[in-house]
Write an enzyme that holds these catalytic residues in place. Structure first.
Site, short mmCIF file in Angstrom:
data_model
loop_
_atom_site.label_atom_id
_atom_site.label_comp_id
_atom_site.label_asym_id
_atom_site.label_seq_id
_atom_site.Cartn_x
_atom_site.Cartn_y
_atom_site.Cartn_z
CG HIS A 78 -5.71 -0.67 8.90
ND1 HIS A 78 -5.54 0.68 8.69
CD2 HIS A 78 -4.49 -1.10 9.38
CE1 HIS A 78 -4.30 1.03 9.00
NE2 HIS A 78 -3.65 -0.03 9.43
CG ASN A 82 -8.33 0.82 11.95
OD1 ASN A 82 -7.47 0.00 11.65
ND2 ASN A 82 -8.59 1.89 11.21
CG ASP A 120 -0.25 -0.24 2.54
OD1 ASP A 120 0.99 -0.30 2.56
OD2 ASP A 120 -0.96 -0.37 3.55
CD GLU A 157 -8.32 2.44 7.03
OE1 GLU A 157 -7.80 1.44 7.55
OE2 GLU A 157 -8.11 3.59 7.43
C1 F6R Z 1 1.52 -0.32 6.20
C2 F6R Z 1 0.29 -1.10 6.36
C3 F6R Z 1 -0.52 -0.95 7.60
C4 F6R Z 1 0.26 -1.41 8.83
C5 F6R Z 1 -0.58 -1.32 10.11
C6 F6R Z 1 0.25 -1.64 11.34
O1 F6R Z 1 2.10 -0.55 4.94
O2 F6R Z 1 -0.10 -1.83 5.49
O3 F6R Z 1 -1.71 -1.65 7.48
O4 F6R Z 1 0.66 -2.74 8.63
O5 F6R Z 1 -1.13 -0.05 10.26
O6 F6R Z 1 1.27 -0.67 11.45
P1 F6R Z 1 2.51 -0.90 12.44
O7 F6R Z 1 3.19 -2.13 11.97
O8 F6R Z 1 3.36 0.34 12.26
O9 F6R Z 1 1.94 -1.04 13.79
#
Ligand code: F6R
Length: 249
Positions: free
Chosen positions: A138, A136, A67, A143
């Protein structure tokens, strides 16, 4: 879905890196899709060390970025692009033709999504996906409320993502949209590793893995993935019922 609980973040990351090496050993032209962020950070570092020390042949491997933040240029240290370049592509000297990231400067982001869908399809699909879970629930920028069958798409960011996302940037950013591979890629990948560490993830991990499989918590889709492996440290697993834990030796 299988859940493995490791003693700490280091052990979890070493396991994920080792699984990545094994995937490439079994298939020299493996297609590997990764999230950026704090969860896979150490996995990337260990993978780079292992790939170098084992002289792993990466010449035919393709890497896909899960992403990107819309509006954040690749040279911003908070962008996913920057993360992948700094932690993986530059240290490993990956050829430009062998990594594929969303280009948020494209005139038409819908066409950019179609380009990524076509590219992954031409490569024969994803062999290994390494993802994190947001506060959340995701995965990528899928989302809460997202349809499980979606392919690449542009998403309006949830408030929690906008707030928590500030942690990647040195100054406050206006974050509104993300571009992401959809959850259908999780369903169709040959193997998925979801990494989570730290006590702050315990609540959402428990909801995603033990609650109903429902788009309100996108990561709950993992419950339906036989090829899904959840790698947790003790803190992230602390709110899971004992019977769901498979301690990793
Ligand atoms: C980032 C992504 C997000 C993260 C998620 C957890 O490329 O795809 O979905 O994996 O927000 O973020 P961290 O690992 O920083 O806690």
């Amino acid at each position: 879905m299988k859940i493995h609980v490791f003693e700490n973040y280091e052990a979890l990351s070493a396991n994920a890196a080792e699984q990545t090496v094994n995937t490439i050993r079994k298939k020299s032209n493996a297609v590997i899709c990764l999230a950026s962020g704090h969860s896979p950070q150490r996995t990337c570092e260990i993978f780079v060390e292992m790939a170098k020390s084992k002289k792993l042949d990466l010449s035919a491997v393709h890497f896909i970025g899960l992403d990107e933040w819309v509006g954040i240029p690749p040279d911003d240290p908070g962008s996913c692009h920057f993360f992948f370049s700094k932690n993986l592509f530059e240290p490993l000297g990956i050829k430009r033709s062998n990594y594929h990231l969303f280009d948020i400067s494209a005139d038409n982001l819908t066409a950019e999504c179609a380009r990524m869908d076509g590219l992954v399809s031409d490569l024969g699909g994803i062999d290994l996906m390494i993802v994190g879970i947001g506060m959340n629930g995701h995965i990528g920028f899928n989302e809460p409320g997202v349809a499980f069958h979606l392919k690449a798409h542009v998403a309006q960011l949830h408030n929690t993502t906008i707030e928590v996302g500030q942690k990647y940037f040195s100054e406050k950013k206006v974050l509104t949209q993300g571009i992401t591979l959809g959850l259908s890629y999780l369903t169709n990948a040959k193997k998925v590793l979801l990494l989570a560490n730290g006590e702050k993830k315990a609540e959402i991990v428990s909801k995603a893995l033990t609650g109903p499989v429902d788009p309100t918590i996108p990561a709950s889709i993992l419950q339906n993935c036989e090829h899904g492996f959840v790698l947790l440290d003790q803190d992230a697993a602390s709110k899971l019922p004992e019977k769901l834990r498979t301690e990793q030796q």
